[in-house]
Every structure is written in structure tokens, then in C-alpha cells.
Design a protein around this motif. Structure first.
Motif, PDB file in Angstrom:
ATOM      1  N   UNK A 122       0.839  -1.211   0.000  1.00  0.00           N
ATOM      2  CA  UNK A 122       0.000   0.000   0.000  1.00  0.00           C
ATOM      3  C   UNK A 122       0.869   1.254   0.000  1.00  0.00           C
ATOM      4  N   UNK A 123       0.217   2.402  -0.261  1.00  0.00           N
ATOM      5  CA  UNK A 123       0.953   3.677  -0.260  1.00  0.00           C
ATOM      6  C   UNK A 123       1.548   3.922   1.127  1.00  0.00           C
ATOM      7  N   UNK A 124       0.720   3.693   2.144  1.00  0.00           N
ATOM      8  CA  UNK A 124       1.190   3.934   3.516  1.00  0.00           C
ATOM      9  C   UNK A 124       2.420   3.098   3.840  1.00  0.00           C
ATOM     10  N   UNK A 125       2.349   1.816   3.463  1.00  0.00           N
ATOM     11  CA  UNK A 125       3.492   0.930   3.742  1.00  0.00           C
ATOM     12  C   UNK A 125       4.730   1.409   2.995  1.00  0.00           C
ATOM     13  N   UNK A 126       4.531   1.857   1.759  1.00  0.00           N
ATOM     14  CA  UNK A 126       5.664   2.326   0.976  1.00  0.00           C
ATOM     15  C   UNK A 126       6.349   3.504   1.638  1.00  0.00           C
ATOM     16  N   UNK A 127       5.534   4.412   2.201  1.00  0.00           N
ATOM     17  CA  UNK A 127       6.152   5.565   2.877  1.00  0.00           C
ATOM     18  C   UNK A 127       6.820   5.083   4.161  1.00  0.00           C
ATOM     19  N   UNK A 157       1.562   7.234  12.175  1.00  0.00           N
ATOM     20  CA  UNK A 157       0.698   7.642  11.060  1.00  0.00           C
ATOM     21  C   UNK A 157       0.764   9.145  10.843  1.00  0.00           C
ATOM     22  N   UNK A 158       0.878   9.900  11.952  1.00  0.00           N
ATOM     23  CA  UNK A 158       0.944  11.363  11.804  1.00  0.00           C
ATOM     24  C   UNK A 158       2.165  11.753  10.978  1.00  0.00           C
ATOM     25  N   UNK A 159       3.287  11.087  11.244  1.00  0.00           N
ATOM     26  CA  UNK A 159       4.511  11.396  10.490  1.00  0.00           C
ATOM     27  C   UNK A 159       4.295  11.115   9.011  1.00  0.00           C
ATOM     28  N   UNK A 160       3.595  10.019   8.745  1.00  0.00           N
ATOM     29  CA  UNK A 160       3.364   9.660   7.341  1.00  0.00           C
ATOM     30  C   UNK A 160       2.540  10.748   6.669  1.00  0.00           C
ATOM     31  N   UNK A 161       1.498  11.194   7.363  1.00  0.00           N
ATOM     32  CA  UNK A 161       0.633  12.226   6.774  1.00  0.00           C
ATOM     33  C   UNK A 161       1.410  13.517   6.574  1.00  0.00           C
ATOM     34  N   UNK A 162       2.259  13.829   7.549  1.00  0.00           N
ATOM     35  CA  UNK A 162       3.049  15.068   7.461  1.00  0.00           C
ATOM     36  C   UNK A 162       3.979  14.997   6.244  1.00  0.00           C
ATOM     37  N   UNK A 163       4.642  13.843   6.112  1.00  0.00           N
ATOM     38  CA  UNK A 163       5.564  13.683   4.985  1.00  0.00           C
ATOM     39  C   UNK A 163       4.802  13.780   3.670  1.00  0.00           C
ATOM     40  N   UNK A 187       5.221  10.022  -3.959  1.00  0.00           N
ATOM     41  CA  UNK A 187       5.264   9.024  -2.872  1.00  0.00           C
ATOM     42  C   UNK A 187       6.709   8.773  -2.488  1.00  0.00           C
ATOM     43  N   UNK A 188       7.585   8.706  -3.501  1.00  0.00           N
ATOM     44  CA  UNK A 188       8.998   8.459  -3.213  1.00  0.00           C
ATOM     45  C   UNK A 188       9.590   9.612  -2.417  1.00  0.00           C
TER      46      UNK A 188
END
Length: 1347
Positions: free
Chosen positions: A523-528, A537-543, A579-580
């Protein structure tokens, strides 16, 4: 051109490369003196070493624990006991025979009316007991209850059968289970070690090769340490016991039989020798034809341009004749030796029975049962020895496969990414510095990539690297990540050599965004999340927000849980890139590396991504590599690279004043800009706009990670031509101008580059169609079938003779007995002689019909290939190599469905037919009983074949998921190393191995049961049939020899059934090969060369007009090569095309030749539309001279004559053409003059000489249109003058199109057209264009070669 990169020897991919295992102490000086010759030797050595076996057989078991060792020992014991079962059965069989014979003798005695049974002895009726006693009448009678005895023997058989079933099961399941465990360990160890290897190792080992090793090679080891070992032990024991039985029961007869065996051995050896020799000869003969095919297919454009197709088909066909003759000889010799073997075997039978019977009757040393025990004991021993040797092959290939795998497992990586060693700092500032770094890629040690590079990157600043492809920009980025260590000098972070730092920690400081970001299939989340373990999760959203990705992710139905597909295939280029970037940001890196991060995007995505990058760069050390100036202008420092050195650095304006690398890049780019923006104004239809991935697809940028340096080999050899303004210029021009939204998905194209052999599923061809091609050979096939039928009848005849011999032992009259035996032995000899001749007949007839068919198909196939349009050859599935292999193998595999295959089928059918007729004739009841077992006998044979193939398939399926993980990991090893995710992938892979391991354990039991069943069926069948035979002998007076006759006839035919089923794989292969072949024959080319249709006209003038031509190559449909080309040239004028590589100059020439037809727009010739003109007619009016002219491997005169294949050319024509091409004087100076052979591809001649032959070849056609594609660019000045003069002469009175890089060669053209991205930006004469002060003027004044 100083310092050009010359490629001396490019290694084949996948060759183990030991070039990089040089010790660090070796000085650079020595290192660079390794000349290409030594390199080549080295690559040869690599090849040799790979095939060498350096692992002993017992070393294969080095990963076995005590439990496995115990299992293997038990398995071996079971196998050994199992092996002694067959000889044991022979002991029972001997006693059984004696019982039958004793019973029959008693019956024969009592047939005499003078005799009767008194007191359990046979006596004369008319004499008293004493008189009988004195006459020695002591023969017992009435004691033998044949049915009771047979019941006992049946029990013996059942007991042995049950034991065999148990032992077979244990033997197989123990070995297979033990092997499954060891294989799992080997897989884990191997993958774990591969993931730890340094990146340099991956450059020298292709991913495809590693994947095959993980699957196929490890399966080979499995074959060598699993059931095969048990089966080998079992067969070997049978061999030993059989001989022991023979010697123990009757050494004389054993010695006689053994004395004949050398004859069989010699026959087999000679046959192998001859077949190998003849196959060699046949291949050699075919190699000539293959070389012709290869030469023609690799220069298909030349062949097409000069209309040489029919000529080439003839040349190929003449070379096929000798291959055909050798093939027929091989068939004859194989038939001869097979016949010889059968002859010897039957003579041996005759001898053994003759000598054995004399021992039984005259010397009375043996009972008849002993004779059979000895005879069959030796026979079974010999057969098992032969079968056991087939296991040795599996052992050898297992050891071969293990060699490389075990060596990898034992190899210590030079840069160990999983090691704990090295320093970690508390605080990192982020200053990077290169101190005199010299570097070569391990896969190409002879090319210096970085040369004494010194360079500083200050912390918190953005530094941009620019320069031509192959100048070493990406390489510096890889050194910072420590994918490689420099050969000399060092890279420091905050003053510390990065080699002293902990690798995982160092890589965790770095965020990298590449040109083609790799996303993993999750998934996108896992990739990040891959960016940093344990991130919230907050860090992922921030990034995601920082990377400008948040909005588009939230628009997706599953938001962060959206799957991105394999390689990110479901996402567009811009989305993947963002995403990258988010993945790089979530690491919160100190150092950000942007390697062409926006180059593959269209304008809109680029703006978005660029904005994201600009926000992110603040306060971090950033290195940006880019070709688009818009992205670099605002960097703090710009560094210009050339030839692996940093040649200039400074701000945008400073560098423009220096007029160096940077300046050249800028000027070319702004030129392309203006023209394209003009064009874009005219063309607002976005739909036809070019494609965002153009640059990425057309030249996967040299050094681009994805291709992991492999493509760069090809790139850099190209950059010799375009040294100052390399290919990147195309990309630069390409980045602006109209872009489409179609952001095509990268991976589709990447997938298509993998070999798609498996993907090409074809329906097997119907046999009738194959036979139709073989029709002319029907007489051969008829005679062959007659021979095969006679051969099939031989086996059942053998059972007739064998039972007849047994019958003689119970005869009472010794003279008649002797006479009968001699007759039967003579009959054996006769059968042997007959089968000798029929085998020869069968072998010769079928090889003759098969070889004629192969030749016919090869010719047709080659003809069909040459008839395809040129675009068909661009598809990598139709590369010259693939096509020549297809001609070589497919055509010869088709024989498997006709020819010898028919022989086999006829053979088996007559065998079974005769056997069943014999059996029913002599005793239908017994036959019915045995026939009940026949399905099981056939099944057991089929079972075993299925076991070996079926399980392989299941294993493959079980391994598929693990294979996907390992494939993804190995393909994207750089990304994984950059993210420090090696451990994660190793764990995923190991988790996936559990399934196959469990499957293997289950398989061990199933396989064991099937094997045990297959082995014990024979015993059960025997027990039932002999018991019933006893009943028939007793109750219905059936003669005992008929029991043996029926049983042996049916058992031999059962094996024939098994044999017939073993030929089916060949047959299936043949049908598929034929289907592939017919698919080729049935394909209708888009531009047909053989068709007579199309317009022709008489006064051909050569007036050419391109009207708004658009074109993409069929193999790369996403790159628009011509983008609305408009240009015309009048008869007799010269038109010159100039422009950078890839702008469509050569493409326009190919449209004119009708190698391709334009997608939109038209090409008019004398007002006729090119797609309506007869192809052969059109090409006959055009002569072409290209940059690297392709000559054929024949004489100079032949090569010149090739220019016109429509008429016979006299020597005078050749000489006058040669004179016009300034070639005549040079040719006359050669010893063989015009008969000099030019060597393969013209290798015996210099470039200038080849070029002039090509010109002569073009002139001899007397073409109306002359195409010169860079005809002088590869020459030195001297040759160039001569060739140029020749060309100027040739141009007189012809329409001419010139493509050139050197402006001197085109200044005097009538029209000069400057092209950029498939579109003419300026056209006119030299003076007019100079006056325009546009692109052409700039090129002339800067003196740069236009590349």
C-alpha cells in the motif's frame, strides 16, 4: 577528441566477473594496464570455471543436522534391502519352474499306457515291485499337489511384494523429507547472503541469473540429494545381488553370459561415439546455414534495402543440404547399431539357452530352475547397472549447481550492509567532501568513471551537478551512499572517511529520490513507512503533505491503503515520484540526494513535484542532478562534470560567462525551447502530444539505477560519437514543449523487457498439418513403418521361444529333446538377424523423411522471416539470436511428431497387438486374469514418470510467492540498500519458505506411496497369475509352458506400453514447436516484400515530399519520433538533415525506404503515396549508404553485386561502379583483387574501404534516389576526403538525402533542414540559415558537432 571513453571489451552479462576482486594494495597503475586481451581471457576463464565442479558429493549434505543424517541412513538401509528383492524373487521363480517341470514330467510318464502310479512311485504295469526297483523305477508320483504348491509360491510373492511396498515407501519418503529440510536451509542461507552482498557484486551478476539460481539451481541440488540417492542405492544393490546370485547358483553359465557382454558394451560405446561425432558434423554443417541466417537477420535492413531476400533464401537452402545429409547418415548409423545390439542380445539368448540346456541335460549340474535363476540374475544385474548410471547425471548436475551457490554462501561481502561495525555520530552537520576520488565500476574495470574527482558540498546548501551522460554525476551519489568504495581517494562526511562509519546508520541519514522511483508492491502507507521503521501515522501524513502528495492520496477511494501494484504500476509517474519523496522525507534525512527527480514527468506534475522539492531542501544538504535547467538555475552552487572530473563550479551567471560545459547545455536547450514552444502554439491538441516518459524510454539515462549500469555500457559506447554535447541534449530539448497527461506507467514497459518466451502460449498444432508438410516422403515413411512393425513383433516372439525351451525340459525322449533345443536356439539367431535389418530400415527411412521435413520447414521459416516488415524485427522476441535459434531448434523438434515418432508408435502398437493375440490364442482365461493387472502395470510406469514431472510443477507453484519476493528484492536492490531494508526482505522471504517446505514433506509421503505401489505391482501380478496358472494346469490340463508363455508375453508388452508413454513429451514438444512455426508462416506482414501488388511506373523521377508525418516505432509506442515532419525535395536536389541524436533524421529515411509506414501523414514519391507503391519496385529505385555499412561474408565483387539483385551483373558493371566509388585502384592492389573475401561483417577491411564498397554497391543499382546516412562520420580525415569525393560524384543527377554531423559535409546542399524532436525548426540553404541567426548559426559558430 581527448579523453573519449573507449569500450574495449564489454563482458557478457551474467558472467562472473572477477575483475573487481583485486586487492586494495594493488596500485592504480597496474590496474589500468590490464589490456582488453587479458580481460577477454578472463571472461573466458570465468565461463570455464563456472562449469567446473568444485563440490564433492558428500559436501552437498553439509547443512544436514543429526536428525536428517539419521533419516538418510535409514533410507539407505531400506533402499539396500529393497534392492535385494528382485534377486530374491528369482530364487522363488526358479523353484516354481522346477515344480512345474517335475509335475509335467510326471504327467508325461503317466501318459504311457504301460506305466502306472503305485505306492507313490511310477512303475511298469506288468512287472512286480522288485523288478521295477531293479530297473531303477523310483520316480515319485502323486505327491505333488500343484495347486497347493502354487498357493505357497503366491504367498511368497505377496510377502515380497508387501515388503517392497513398505521399503519403497520408507526409502523415498525419508530421503525426500531430509532433502526438503536441507534445501530450505540452503535457500535461506543463499538469499540471506545475497542480500548482504555489496552493490558491485550485483553489477556483475545479473538478477535473472540470481533468480534462476534461487529456483532452478537449488532444485538441481534437491534432485541430487533426494530420492535419486535412494534409487541409486537400490539399483546398485540389485546389480550386486544379481551377479552374486548368478555366481553362487551357476558360475559356468554366468561366465559365458558375461563373456558376451563386452560385445554389447562395445556396440553401445561405438554408437555413442558415432552419434556424438555425426551430431557434431550435422551441427557444424547446420552452423554454416545458421551463420548465414544470423548474418542475414542481423543485417535485415541492408537485405531489405537491396532487395536480397530471395537470394538469401537460396543461399541458406544450399547450406542446409549438407546438414540434411549428415542427419540421414546419423539415422542410418543409429539404426545399424540398434540392430547390432538386438542381434547380439538374441545371439546371447541363443548361446545361453543352448549351453545352459546342455548343462541341465548332459552334465545334470543345474536344474532348469537354476538355469533361469542364473540367466535372469545376470540380465537383471546388467539392466540395473545401466539404470543406476542415469542417477549419476543428477548427482553431477547437482554438484555443478552447488558449486556456485555454496561459493556465494561462503563469500564475504566487501561492504557488508548488515554488519554492526563502524562509528555513529551523535550530531551530524552534513558536510560532504570528495578527495581525489578515482573510481571504476567493478563490472567494467577498464572504464574510468571518476578521475581524481575533488569536490565539496557544504552543509545546508543545494548543490547541482550538470554534465553529459556518463560524466559521473550519478556515480558520485552512489559513492555517498557507499554502494561502492572508491578505488583511490576517499569520501568524507563531516571530515570522517565514510568507510569507517556504520553502513545502516550512514544510509539512514540519507534520503534519495531517483529518476525512476521504485515502489514496492504494497500500500501507499506501507511504501512511505519503508522510509523509517516504527514511524507513526501522523509522520506519514506530514511527509505526504510536505511532498505535495496528501491531496491526491486522499482522493483515492482507499486513501493510504491503496495498493500501488507491482513496481508502482497503478500510479502515474508524478504520483510515484511524490510518494517516493514522502518516503525520503519521513526519514527526516540530513542529506537529500535528488537524482533527476523530475525528469520523467510532464510539465504539470513537474511543477508540483518541483515545488515539493524546493520546500524540502531548506536546511538540508542537498545534491541535485538534473538536465532541465529550470530545476537547477536557483541552486546555491552548480558543478559542471566532464569525463569524471568536476571541471567548473559556481552560480548560473558565472558559468554562462565561462562558455564551458554548462554553456553548451544551456544554448542547445534554449534553442530547442523556442522551436518547440512555437510548435506547441500551433498544436494545442494535447492528445497527440508527445509522451512524458520520452526521455526515460528513449535513453534510459546512462548509469540510471534501474538498469543497474547495464544499459550504460551501451550508452557510453555511444557517447564516443557525441562527446561534447552528449545524449542528454536530446533530453534537454525534450523536456519542454507539449506534454500529455497520459503519464504512462513505467513498469508495463519494464515488464515487457523481460523475456516473454513463456508468455507466448500457442495451441499445439494438429498433427495432420505437420504430416501434410511431410507428404512427399510417404514411401520412406511406409517402409519405415513396415520395419517398425517387424521390430515390434520381436518381443512377443521372444516369449514364445522362451516358453518353448521350458517345455523341452519336460520331454522324456532325450534325442527329440536335444533336437528341439537346437532348433529353438537357431530360431533365436534368425530373429536376431531379421531384427538387425529391420532396425536399419526403420532408422534410415525415418531419419530420411524427418531430415527432409526439417530442411523444408527451415527454408519456409527463413523465407517467412525475411518477408516480415522491418518493424517486426524490432520486437526483442524477434532478435536475430532468437530467430536463428527458432530455425535451428523448432524445425528439428517438429521431427518428433513425424519420422521416428511414428516408428515408435507403430513399434509399440504391434508389440502389444502381437502379445495379446498370442496370449488369447494359447489361454484366454489366464490372459483375462493378467489383463486385470495391465492397467496397474501401465499406471505404475505412468505414475513414476508423472511423479518426476508433476511434483516439479507443484514445487514451482509453491515457490512462486517466495520467488516474487526475491525477484522484487533483487530487482530493486539499490532502493532496498538505500532504505536499509535488507533484513525486512530476508524475513519476508523466509516466512514464505514455510509453505513449500510443508508441501515438500507432504509430497514425500505421497511420492513414497506411489513409488512403493509401482514397485510392488509386478509381484502382485505374478502371484495372482501363477496361482491361477496352477489351477488351470491341474483342472483343465493346460500345458505349463503356456502359463509362462502368456505371462511373459503380456509383461513384456506392458513395458512396451510404458515405453510408448515415455515418448509423449517429445511428441507434445513437437506439436508446440510446429505451432510456433506455423504461427510464423501464417503471419501476414504489414508491408509485404513478396507481393506483386502496388503501383509501379516507368519514368521514375525521384521527387520526394513528406507531408505532416507522425511516427512512433512499434517497439516503443510511447515515444513520438516524428512529430509532424514537413519537407520536400525536387528531383536532382540534395536535402541535408541536421539535428541532435534521436530527433528523427534516420527515421525519415526509413519511412522513405518503406521499412515502416507513417502513423499519420503521407510520404509522396513522384506524387504517389508510398504506402500504395510496390515495395520491391520502390526499394529498387533507392540506394543507401549508412554510417556503419554492413557487408556480407563473401568477396568484394559479390558485395558490390549485392546492390542489384534483380539482374545478372557482369564484371564490367562491377568495375565501373568501383571506379565511380574511388575503389578500383585499392582493389587492384590486393592479391586476390575482386575475389578478396571481406570477412564477417567486413572485418578484414578498414572503415574507409568498407564505406567505398558500400558506395559502389549503391551506385551499381543506378538508383534515382540516394540516401547517405552519416556516410563519412566514422572516418578519419584522409579516408573522408576520398569517400566524400566518391559521394559527390555519385550524387550527380540523383535526388539525394544526406544526414551528417559534420557541417563541412553538408554546406553545399540545396536544402538544409534543422530537426529537433521530430520536427523541422528551420530549413533553407547554408547562407540563408546563417542569416537567420538561429539554431543552425549557433551550431556552426560554436563548432560543436551536432549530435
Amino acid at each position: 577528441m581527448p579523453g573519449t571513453v573507449k569500450l574495449r571489451s564489454v563482458k557478457k552479462f551474467g558472467k562472473e566477473n572477477d575483475g573487481y576482486e583485486l586487492s586494495d594494495e594493488e596500485t592504480n597503475g597496474d590496474y589500468m594496464t590490464m589490456e582488453s586481451s587479458s580481460k577477454d581471457d578472463k571472461s573466458k576463464n570465468c565461463k570455464k570455471e563456472e562449469s567446473a565442479i568444485r563440490v564433492g558429493f558428500f559436501q552437498l549434505f553439509r547443512f544436514a543436522s543429526c536428525r536428517e543424517i539419521l533419516m538418510m541412513i535409514l533410507g539407505s538401509l531400506c533402499a539396500a534391502v529393497h534392492g535385494s528383492a528382485q534377486p530374491l524373487m528369482l530364487l522363488v521363480f526358479g523353484l516354481l519352474t522346477d515344480t512345474f517341470i517335475a509335475y509335467d514330467i510326471e504327467l508325461n510318464e503317466l501318459k504311457d499306457p504301460e506305466k502306472e502310479c503305485r505306492n507313490n512311485t511310477i512303475q511298469w504295469r506288468n512287472l512286480t515291485e522288485d523288478e521295477n526297483f531293479s530297473l531303477n523305477m523310483t520316480m515319485p508320483c502323486g505327491l505333488l499337489d500343484i495347486e497347493y504348491e502354487m498357493t505357497n509360491f503366491a504367498y511368497y510373492y505377496v510377502a515380497i511384494g508387501t515388503a517392497v511396498f513398505m521399503l519403497g515407501y520408507l526409502q523415498i519418503s525419508l530421503w525426500v523429507t531430509a532433502a526438503a529440510y536441507q534445501i530450505q536451509i540452503i535457500r535461506k542461507m543463499y538469499f540471506r547472503k545475497v542480500m548482504r552482498m555489496e552493490i558491485g557484486w550485483f553489477d556483475c551478476t545479473s538478477v535473472g541469473e540470481l533468480n534462476t539460481r534461487l529456483s532452478d539451481d537449488i532444485n538441481k541440488i534437491n534432485d541430487a540429494i533426494a530420492d535419486q540417492v535412494g534409487i541409486f542405492i537400490q539399483r546398485f544393490t540389485t546389480f550386486v545381488c544379481g551377479f552374486l546370485l548368478g555366481f553362487a547358483r551357476g558360475w559356468k553359465l554366468t561366465l559365458v553370459i558375461i563373456s558376451v557382454s563386452p560385445l554389447i558394451g562395445i556396440g553401445a560405446a561405438l554408437m555413442a561415439l558415432f552419434v556424438a561425432k555425426l551430431t557434431g558434423r550435422e551441427l557444424q554443417a547446420y552452423a554454416k546455414a545458421g551463420a548465414v541466417a544470423d548474418e542475414v537477420l542481423s543485417s535485415i535492413r541492408t537485405v531489405a534495402a537491396f532487395g536480397g531476400e530471395r537470394k538469401e533464401v537460396e543461399r541458406y537452402d544450399t547450406n542446409l543440404v549438407s546438414a540434411q545429409e549428415w542427419g540421414i547418415r546419423k539415422g542410418l548409423i543409429m539404426g545399424f547399431f540398434t540392430g547390432y545390439m538386438w542381434l547380439i542380445i538374441f545371439l546371447c539368448y541363443g548361446l545361453a539357452f543352448w549351453y545352459g540346456s546342455s548343462l541341465v541335460l548332459n552334465a545334470q549340474e543345474y536344474s532348469p530352475g537354476t538355469l533361469l535363476q542364473v540367466f535372469f540374475g545376470v540380465l537383471i544385474a546388467a539392466m540395473n547397472l545401466g539404470q543406476a548410471s542415469s542417477c549419476l547425471e543428477a548427482f553431477a548436475s547437482g554438484r555443478g549447481a552447488a558449486t556456485i551457490i555454496f561459493e556465494t554462501i561462503d563469500r564475504e561481502p566487501q561492504i557488508d550492509c548488515l554488519s554492526e561495525a563502524g562509528y555513529k555520530f551523535d550530531k551530524v552537520k552534513g558536510d560532504l567532501e570528495f578527495h581525489n576520488v578515482t573510481f571504476h565500476y567493478p563490472s567494467r574495470p577498464e572504464v574510468k568513471i571518476l578521475d581524481q574527482l575533488s569536490l565539496q558540498v557544504k552543509s545546508g546548501e543545494t548543490t547541482a551537478f550538470v554534465g553529459p551522460s556518463g560524466a559521473g554525476k550519478s556515480t558520485t551519489v552512489q559513492l555517498i551512499q557507499r554502494f561502492y568504495d572508491p578505488r583511490e581517494g576517499m569520501v568524507t562526511l563531516d571530515g570522517h572517511d565514510i568507510r569507517g562509519l556504520n553502513i545502516q546508520w550512514l544510509r539512514s541519514l540519507i534520503g534519495i529520490v531517483e529518476q525512476e522511483p521504485v515502489l514496492f508492491a504494497t500500500t501507499i502507507g506501507e511504501n512511505i513507512r519503508y522510509g523509517r521503521p516504527g514511524v507513526s501515522t501522523d509522520d506519514i501524513i506530514k511527509a505526504a503533505k510536505e511532498a505535495n502528495a496528501y491531496n491526491f492520496i486522499m482522493d483515492l477511494p482507499q486513501k493510504f491503503d491503496t495498493l500501488v501494484g507491482e513496481g508502482g504500476g497503478q500510479m502515474s509517474g508524478g504520483q510515484k515520484q511524490r510518494i517516493a519523496i514522502a518516503r525520503a522525507l519521513v526519514r527526516n534525512p540530513r542529506i537529500l540526494l535528488l537524482d533527476m527527480a523530475t525528469s520523467a514527468l510532464d510539465n504539470e506534475s513537474e511543477a508540483v513535484v518541483q515545488e515539493a522539492l524546493d520546500q524540502v531542501r531548506l536546511g538540508r544538504t542537498t545534491i541535485s542532478i538534473a538536465h532541465r535547467l529550470s530545476t537547477i538555475k536557483n541552486a546555491d552552487v552548480i558543478v559542471g562534470f566532464e569525463h569524471g572530473r568536476a571541471v567548473e563550479s559556481g552560480k548560473h551567471d558565472q558559468l554562462l560567462e565561462r562558455k564551458g560545459v554548462y554553456f553548451t547545455l544551456v544554448t542547445l536547450q534554449t534553442q530547442g525551447d523556442k522551436a518547440l514552444n512555437r510548435k506547441a502554439g500551433q498544436e494545442m491538441e494535447k492528445a497527440e502530444a508527445s509522451d512524458p516518459n520520452a526521455e526515460r524510454k528513449s535513453f534510459k539515462r546512462a548509469g540510471s539505477y534501474r538498469e543497474s549500469l547495464r544499459v550504460s555500457i551501451h550508452q557510453r559506447s555511444r557517447s564516443q560519437l557525441s562527446n561534447i554535447i552528449p545524449e542528454s541534449s536530446v533530453a534537454i530539448a525534450g523536456e519542454l514543449g507539449p506534454r500529455s497527461h497520459s503519464e504512462t506507467c513505467v513498469p508495463q514497459e519494464l515488464k515487457s523487457t523481460l523475456p516473454v518466451d513463456e508468455a507466448e502460449e500457442v495451441e499445439p498444432a494438429p498433427v495432420t498439418r505437420i504430416l501434410k508438410y511431410n507428404l512427399p516422403e510417404w514411401p520412406y515413411m511406409l517402409f519405415g513403418s513396415i520395419g517398425a512393425a517387424v521390430n515390434g513383433g520381436v518381443n512377443p516372439v521372444y516369449s514364445l521361444l522362451f516358453s518353448q525351451i521350458l517345455a523341452t525340459f519336460s520331454m522324456t525322449d532325450p534325442v527329440a529333446q536335444r533336437r528341439e533345443i537346437n532348433g529353438i536356439c537357431l530360431f533365436f539367431v534368425l530373429v536376431g538377424v531379421i531384427s538387425f535389418f529391420t532396425q536399419m530400415l526403420q532408422g534410415y527411412s525415418f531419419s530420411k523423411s524427418g531430415e527432409l521435413l526439417t530442411r523444408r520447414l527451415r527454408r519456409l521459416g527463413f523465407q517467412a522471416m525475411l518477408g516480415q516488415e522491418v518493424g517486426w524485427f524490432d520486437d526483442h522476441k524477434n532478435s536475430p539470436g532468437a530467430l536463428t535459434t527458432r530455425l535451428a531448434t523448432d524445425a528439428s523438434q517438429v521431427q518428433g511428431a513425424t519420422g521416428s515418432q511414428i516408428g515408435m508408435i507403430v513399434n509399440s502398437l504391434t508389440n502389444i497387438g502381437v502379445a495379446i493375440i498370442i496370449s488369447f490364442y494359447f489361454s484366454w482365461k489366464l490372459t483375462m486374469v493378467i489383463l486385470c493387472f495391465l492397467p496397474f502395470l501401465a499406471l505404475s510406469g505412468g505414475f513414476q514418470a508423472k511423479m518426476l514431472t508433476g511434483f516439479a510443477k507443484q514445487d514451482k507453484e509453491a515457490m512462486e510467492v517466495a520467488g516474487q519476493i526475491s525477484g522484487e528484492a533483487l530487482n530493486n536492490i539499490r532502493t532496498i540498500a538505500g532504505l536499509g531494508k535488507e533484513r525486512h526482505f530476508v524475513e519476508m522471504y523466509e516466512a514464505q519458505l514455510e509453505g513449500p517446505y510443508r508441501a515438500a514433506k507432504k509430497k514425500a509421503n505421497v511420492y513414497g506411496l506411489c513409488y512403493g505401489f509401482a514397485q510392488c505391482v509386478v509381484f502382485m501380478a505374478n502371484s495372482a497369475s501363477y496361482r491361477f496358472g496352477g489351477y488351470l494346469v491341474r483342472q483343465e490340463g493346460l500345458h505349463f509352458s503356456l502359463v509362462f508363455r502368456v505371462i511373459s508375453a503380456i509383461v513384456t508388452s506392458g513395458t512396451a506400453l510404458g515405453r510408448a508413454s515415455s515418448y509423449t513429451p517429445d511428441y507434445a514438444k513437437a506439436k508446440i514447436a510446429a505451432a510456433r512455426f506455423f504461427k510464423l508462416l501464417d503471419r501476414i506482414p504489414k508491408i509485404s516484400i513478396y507481393s506483386c501488388e502496388g503501383e509501379k511506373w516507368d519514368n521514375f523521377k525521384g521527387d520526394i515530399e513528406f507531408l505532416d508525418c507522425k511516427f512512433t516505432y512499434p517497439s516503443r509506442p510511447d515515444i513520438q519520433v516524428l512529430n509532424g515532419l514537413n519537407v520536400s525535395v525536387k528531383p536532382g536536389q540534395t536535402l541535408a538533415f541536421v539535428g541532435s541524436s534521436g530527433c528523427g533524421k534516420s527515421t525519415s529515411v526509413q519511412l522513405l525506404e518503406r521499412f515502416y509506414d507513417p502513423d499519420k501523414g503521407r510520404v509522396l514519391i513522384d506524387g504517389h503515396e508510398s504506402s500504395r507503391i510496390n515495395v520491391a519496385f520502390l526499394r529498387s529505385k533507392i540506394g543507401i549508404v549508412s554510417q556503419e555499412p554492413i557487408l556480407f561474408d563473401c568477396s568484394i565483387a559479390e558485395n558490390i553485386r549485392y546492390g542489384d539483385n534483380l539482374r545478372e551483373l557482369s564484371m564490367n558493371d562491377v568495375i565501373s561502379a568501383a571506379k565511380k566509388a574511388q575503389l578500383h585502384d585499392f582493389v587492384m592492389s590486393l592479391p586476390d583483387k575482386y575475389d578478396t573475401n571481406v570477412g564477417s561483417q567486413g572485418s578484414q577491411l578498414s572503415r574507409g574501404q568498407k564505406q567505398r564498397i558500400a558506395i559502389a554497391r549503391a551506385i551499381i543499382r543506378d538508383p534515382k534516389i540516394l540516401l547517405l546516412d552519416e556516410a563519412t562520420s566514422a572516418l578519419d580525415t584522409e579516408s573522408e576526403k576520398t569517400v566524400q569525393e566518391a559521394l559527390d560524384k555519385a550524387r550527380e543527377g540523383r535526388t539525394c538525402i544526406v544526414i551528417a554531423h559534420r557541417l563541412s559535409t553538408i554546406q553545399n546542399s540545396d536544402i538544409i533542414a534543422v530537426m529537433s524532436r521530430g520536427y523541422v525548426i528551420e530549413k533553407g540553404s547554408h547562407d540563408y540559415l546563417m542569416g537567420l541567426k538561429g539554431a543552425y548559426n549557433k551550431l556552426v559558430t560554436t563548432g560543436a558537432p551536432i549530435s
